[in-house]
Scaffold this active site. Structure first.
Site, PDB file in Angstrom:
ATOM      1  N   LYS A 147       0.818  -1.199   0.000  1.00  0.00           N
ATOM      2  CA  LYS A 147       0.000   0.000   0.000  1.00  0.00           C
ATOM      3  C   LYS A 147       0.864   1.266   0.000  1.00  0.00           C
ATOM      4  CE  LYS A 147      -3.921  -2.225   2.312  1.00  0.00           C
ATOM      5  NZ  LYS A 147      -4.814  -2.244   3.491  1.00  0.00           N
ATOM      6  N   ASN A 174      -3.062 -15.071  -6.789  1.00  0.00           N
ATOM      7  CA  ASN A 174      -4.409 -15.630  -6.612  1.00  0.00           C
ATOM      8  C   ASN A 174      -5.288 -14.733  -5.744  1.00  0.00           C
ATOM      9  OD1 ASN A 174      -3.090 -16.268  -4.180  1.00  0.00           O
ATOM     10  ND2 ASN A 174      -4.206 -18.189  -3.908  1.00  0.00           N
ATOM     11  N   ARG A 201      -5.932  -2.671  -9.192  1.00  0.00           N
ATOM     12  CA  ARG A 201      -6.047  -1.454  -8.387  1.00  0.00           C
ATOM     13  C   ARG A 201      -4.709  -1.057  -7.772  1.00  0.00           C
ATOM     14  NH1 ARG A 201     -11.034  -4.019  -7.219  1.00  0.00           N
ATOM     15  NH2 ARG A 201     -10.284  -4.924  -5.259  1.00  0.00           N
ATOM     16  N   ASP A 220      -8.395 -27.550  -4.326  1.00  0.00           N
ATOM     17  CA  ASP A 220      -7.286 -26.594  -4.211  1.00  0.00           C
ATOM     18  C   ASP A 220      -5.976 -27.215  -4.678  1.00  0.00           C
ATOM     19  OD1 ASP A 220      -7.418 -23.875  -3.304  1.00  0.00           O
ATOM     20  OD2 ASP A 220      -8.392 -24.580  -1.499  1.00  0.00           O
TER      21      ASP A 220
END
Length: 401
Positions: A77, A98, A106, A171
């Site tokens: 961030k 993933n 974004r 998975d």
């Protein structure tokens, strides 16, 4: 590796949970340099371990899917953190992620942005239900995909109804498929220099797990009623007695077997009388008789009789039994590593190469275990590294650990 060329695959992993980390672990086992970028406090699998399974303060879930990787902890961030991540990706062959569709876009780390920066990048994305489509926004998790793909409905049977598979098979299969796709793209890259967008999903993996069953189902006449079966029948499309049976002291499974061979092995007139029936059309009838004939027998007796007659069977064993299985140990299925003075049992890479299993070369026990080494490889000075760590942009695991 051929000759003196350095063609070691360089992989940047932005993965958490199981599908993505499993794929990258396969690649790391096979020799790829996998750098796991994770949050400062670590990826999800470091904070949750089903069954309250921890080895000292290390999650068993993390141990299961992160061997042979290196870890750098980055605050994505922050502007400076993103710069470090972009520098890593710029020098990589593969980016694996993933996150939910749109998250990396974004952050400025989406496919188009990374392709513009590194035109030959292999950008591999693993999702729950794909990146687009009417259900792409829905949560994608192993159990949910077992249900949506029909796997739960096709498992179990009998009066108890459908049954959930007892492990995260979707998975794990999804991770295998993703690793396979990345390797195929890497071969193409070596041949042409071109990158590839590789996309996998748990939904597609769950369906692929059932390719035989689904193909047979859609070709079967009167298919709607074919799934229903008695409690002993293990599959909707196999002849009886294929399935699970209870003995006096154990449970066994019977695979595909000749009816006459079974009758002779158990010296059963009841089974001999059924040798000529259609054991698919009347699978419940045959399986019920088999269950009744087997019920009073002890496993040692059944084992002796079935081995003598070439019957395909196995005893239903526990995880405790598996750990001591002589064949599993002969094959080197398990390995033990030291985690802060305590032994942890791990499952090795499933394949053998030239007679051997890839070794466990490293295990990043904590997020940021390799942060300094990785920053050094990027050309960052010791002063700059210290500054980024001090500002909380980069996380560095404590050296004492």
């Amino acid at each position: 590796m051929a000759g003196s060329l350095d063609i070691r695959m360089k992989v940047v992993s932005l993965c958490h949970y199981l599908q993505g980390p499993a794929a990258c672990q396969y690649l790391a086992d096979m020799g790829a340099d996998v750098i796991k970028i994770e949050p400062l406090k670590g990826a999800f699998e470091r904070h949750w371990s089903g069954g309250n399974s921890w080895v000292t303060d290390v999650s068993a879930f993390s141990l299961a899917v992160n061997r042979n990787k290196r870890s750098i902890a980055i605050d994505l961030k922050s502007r400076e953190g993103l710069e470090v991540a972009r520098d890593l990706i710029a020098g990589a062959d593969v980016l694996v992620e993933n996150y939910r569709p749109g998250v990396l876009d974004r952050l400025g780390l989406g496919y188009e942005a990374m392709k513009a920066m590194n035109p030959s990048i292999i950008y591999a994305s693993a999702s729950g239900l794909g990146a687009t489509g009417p259900a792409a926004h829905r949560p994608g998790q192993d159990l949910l995909m077992q249900a949506r793909s029909g796997l739960v409905a096709a498992t179990g049977g009998g009066e108890e109804g459908p049954s959930v598979v007892g492990a995260a098979v979707v998975d794990q299969h999804g991770g295998s498929l993703l690793a396979m796709g990345i390797l195929a793209a890497y071969v193409r890259r070596l041949q042409t220099g071109e990158g590839t967008r590789v996309e996998s999903s748990l939904f597609a993996a769950a369906i692929d797990l059932q390719v035989e069953a689904l193909t047979k189902y859609y070709a079967a006449p009167d298919r709607a009623g074919r799934i229903e079966r008695g409690r002993n029948c293990g599959s909707w499309y196999h002849d009886a007695p294929y399935g699970l049976y209870k003995l006096a002291d154990a449970r066994i499974v019977l695979s595909m077997n000749d009816a006459g061979k079974l009758a002779n092995a158990l010296d059963s007139d009841e089974l001999r009388a059924l040798c000529s029936i259609d054991r698919y059309a009347e699978r419940d009838r045959y399986a019920a008789v088999m269950a009744r004939v087997l019920a009073p027998h002890r496993f040692a007796d059944v084992e002796r009789l079935f081995d003598a007659h070439g019957v395909w069977f196995e005893k239903v064993r526990s995880y405790e039994d598996l750990r001591e299985d002589p064949q599993a140990n002969h094959m080197g299925v398990f390995n033990e590593i030291d985690v802060n003075g305590k032994a942890a049992t791990l499952v090795n890479h499933p394949l053998r190469y030239d007679g051997g299993t890839p070794p466990i070369r490293r295990m990043p026990l904590y997020p940021g275990t390799d942060s300094r080494d990785i920053m050094t490889e990027l050309g960052l000075s010791a002063e700059r590294q210290a500054e980024l760590i001090e500002k909380g942009v980069i996380g560095q695991a404590e050296q004492a650990r």
